[in-house]
Design a protein around this motif. Sequence first.
Motif, PDB file in Angstrom:
ATOM      1  N   ASN A 110       1.858  -9.838  36.009  1.00 42.34           N
ATOM      2  CA  ASN A 110       0.585  -9.595  36.680  1.00 42.34           C
ATOM      3  C   ASN A 110      -0.194 -10.907  36.715  1.00 42.34           C
ATOM      4  O   ASN A 110      -0.516 -11.474  35.667  1.00 42.34           O
ATOM      5  CB  ASN A 110      -0.208  -8.520  35.929  1.00 42.34           C
ATOM      6  CG  ASN A 110      -1.478  -8.108  36.659  1.00 42.34           C
ATOM      7  OD1 ASN A 110      -1.929  -8.781  37.578  1.00 42.34           O
ATOM      8  ND2 ASN A 110      -2.076  -7.004  36.231  1.00 42.34           N
ATOM      9  N   ALA A 123       1.387  -4.371  44.625  1.00 41.31           N
ATOM     10  CA  ALA A 123       2.407  -4.336  43.577  1.00 41.31           C
ATOM     11  C   ALA A 123       3.779  -4.110  44.183  1.00 41.31           C
ATOM     12  O   ALA A 123       3.920  -3.468  45.234  1.00 41.31           O
ATOM     13  CB  ALA A 123       2.098  -3.233  42.562  1.00 41.31           C
ATOM     14  N   LEU A 161      -4.489  -3.443  41.580  1.00 41.83           N
ATOM     15  CA  LEU A 161      -3.645  -2.951  42.675  1.00 41.83           C
ATOM     16  C   LEU A 161      -4.176  -3.374  44.038  1.00 41.83           C
ATOM     17  O   LEU A 161      -3.463  -3.268  45.036  1.00 41.83           O
ATOM     18  CB  LEU A 161      -3.526  -1.428  42.620  1.00 41.83           C
ATOM     19  CG  LEU A 161      -2.477  -0.872  41.665  1.00 41.83           C
ATOM     20  CD1 LEU A 161      -2.501   0.638  41.669  1.00 41.83           C
ATOM     21  CD2 LEU A 161      -1.082  -1.382  42.009  1.00 41.83           C
ATOM     22  N   VAL A 206       1.891  -0.510  47.389  1.00 45.81           N
ATOM     23  CA  VAL A 206       2.905  -0.492  46.332  1.00 45.81           C
ATOM     24  C   VAL A 206       4.241  -0.272  47.029  1.00 45.81           C
ATOM     25  O   VAL A 206       4.457   0.770  47.662  1.00 45.81           O
ATOM     26  CB  VAL A 206       2.647   0.623  45.302  1.00 45.81           C
ATOM     27  CG1 VAL A 206       3.710   0.587  44.213  1.00 45.81           C
ATOM     28  CG2 VAL A 206       1.255   0.483  44.687  1.00 45.81           C
ATOM     29  N   THR A 220       1.246  -8.052  41.358  1.00 44.69           N
ATOM     30  CA  THR A 220       1.916  -7.434  40.210  1.00 44.69           C
ATOM     31  C   THR A 220       3.352  -7.090  40.580  1.00 44.69           C
ATOM     32  O   THR A 220       3.604  -6.495  41.630  1.00 44.69           O
ATOM     33  CB  THR A 220       1.188  -6.157  39.756  1.00 44.69           C
ATOM     34  OG1 THR A 220      -0.186  -6.461  39.481  1.00 44.69           O
ATOM     35  CG2 THR A 220       1.828  -5.593  38.500  1.00 44.69           C
TER      36      THR A 220
END
Length: 815
Positions: free
Chosen positions: A439, A42, A38, A369, A388
Amino acid sequence: MPSLPAYETLGQFYLGREHDPATGKTGDDYYLYDSRDLTTHAVVVGMTGSGKTGLCLSLLEEAAIDGVPAICIDPKGDLGNLALAFPDLKPSDFRPWVDASAAIAAGETPDEYAASTAKRWKQGLAEWDQDPERVGLYKRSAEVTIYTPGSDAGVPITVLKSFAAPPEAVRRDAEAFREKVSASAAGLLSLIGLDPDPVASRDHILLANVLDHAWRGGEDLSLADLIRRIADPPFDRVGVFDLESFYPRKDRTGLAMRVNNLLASPTFAGWLKGEPLKIDSLLYTADGRPRISILSIAHLSEAERMFFVTLLLGEFLTWTRQQKGTGSLRALLYMDEVFGYLPPIGEPPTKRLFLTLLKQARAYGVGLVLATQNPVDVDYKALSNAGTWFLGRLQTERDKMRVLEGLEGASLQAGARFDHARMDEALAGLKSRQFVVNNVHDDGPAFLTTRWVLSYLAGPLTRGQIGELMKEQKRHAEAPRGLGVKEEQGAPASPPTARPVLPAGVKELALAADRVPTGSRTVLRPALYGTAKLHYVSSTYHLDEWREVSVCTPVRGSIPADPWGDGLETVPAGAPAPLDRAYDLSRVEFAPAPAHLAGAKNYGSWQGKLKDHLYRERRLTVYQCRELGEVSEPGEDERDFRVRLTQAAREHRDREVEKLRTRYGSKIRTAERMVGTARRRVAREQEQADRAKQDSYLSLGGSLLGALFGRKLLSSTNVRRASTGMRSLGRASDQADDVGEAEEMKLEREENLAAIEEELAAEIAAVEDELNPSNLKLTSKTIAPRKSDIDVAPLSVLWRPWSVDRSGIAEPGWG
């Protein structure tokens, strides 16, 4: 002690189970996501009903369990569900949060619907190998706080009370300082409906110059200070043009009036209340526990949302750049719907900040994220910085093409291969709660079905529900106003007098009035103000630190021989300004001053008493953690030291786990190869045994048939066939023995592999126990400043503004 589930692994997030797109079935293998991935960010994409919210909440729950704090921007109101974690899973826990209309649709009363919901949640958790204890683990691991800027529905948070100067480390970093100045100016301009463009907007350039001028000197600005300096800046040139040519006074006054309208408007009163916007406090509680901070902005207008998110991102970027580099995940910044804040066309002030964070935050262990329903409305070039991508069901073919475009860019940046055709096919067959995970740290895409969330998904929370959830936290968040005011409040003020006459050489400073309610007047009250330099030294704790302190003590009536007692207050550096610069002295009222302030000799005596007081009372406590070999930094309190230890422990844990994986990797691979060899041998021996058995039956069967139907019962041929058949039976028996030996070897090697895996799990558990932040022991020592080095500057008189209403009741007017 009961064994933990296989998915409860250090630094691994349990997000669901692996899904086979070929068969359409979800298997038993857990999908575990490495938390360190992370740090390269992401993106979560999926239409309504794709399960995107469940996946994102699962990710945040896993982060909390792993001790990773998160700041969550919530434009829709869904993220408050993270606070609905019920370890007991009782119907009464769910009852206040169930939707009455959903109960009616289900043909149940609200109580019945709460009971069926509790049963469904317990069953759902069990189906995904989770239990109520894991809900409790999540609830204990982090505190969930819902903040509501501009509103007191949740815990209020303010960004309008003051524009505090960034820390010295940021001021020394030219790029970080520029970003901070630009974000603050752009945020305020977007709120009042003006162009926030840092290059084309004259308003932005003026405001940025005002902030730059004050902050470079470490001076904090209140909103009132900012308004005055917009109208009358402390500089006379902007670039090569003189100030009047660039921005005439009449126009500056108009801009100042627009900002002043914010200060005066009852609509914006909510923005002046609450905790200050400090990233460290959003990430950790007062006792150092990780926090999930949900910044709910669903109730705000579009302009207010842009203003708040801009200032939040600016503060977050400033905080990020102050951290030390790390490869372990330090913190998360999550936005539930990034639409409008990172568009492919246009330059809202948030876009530049997001781009900077996506490019730079990974070096500091900070992960972003970002979630969206509409990938065509997001700058895919920006999102190509994400390592990701979690991809759920998409609404249109155009959405799919934009996602594929972004994925290809992300793969190119990471130097990874991207199979366009395979990804296209995978996206076409997704159902609800199914995701393709691309990923760049893995060999290829993975497929998962998301797990059951630990929190109850009640849907968007109302203002009343947020208020009920945050009732206790709002009570604890209440703090005294101002700089630790200890003077009597709410009492009638003394009649104002003319400006008192002080001895020659005594400086007069003042704090600016932040807000004066309509119908009230400002009266200045005196306080003694002193600054000093303190020197702390300890060879044991590697300490050699000079610190500057600024203190004041209010004076009313007579002044005791030693005024530096219980009334002593700390004043932030840079807060006071010269009295004649802070106020128009022809329009200021002064409270009566004690006669002792007019005696010049008193100041020397008070200065000596302050030195004695600082030696006795201003001791520095330092902390040490022997397990990690860490010592607290100068000025770092126990809470901040424990926060830093949490990250140090996570980094140490990740290094130790990586060592274990390396050390055990060859053992496990060798054991797995041996198991594979043993299994193949069993299969081979079984095949040979079956063939030998079949051959013996055929041979013996042929001789019997010949004997039964041939012309000569005891012919030589039949005798040879019979003897061959008996030998074949013997070989078949030998082959059966070989199968048994192979089975025993297979079982032995499987047990050996299991033993190695158990040994690894035990060592990882030992690392986790040893490096659990709650288990780390601290030692402390209190160090007095070196008395011979204490340097107290000549004392000043500090005038502090009090707001006095028509009935004569006074309240602090600063802070």
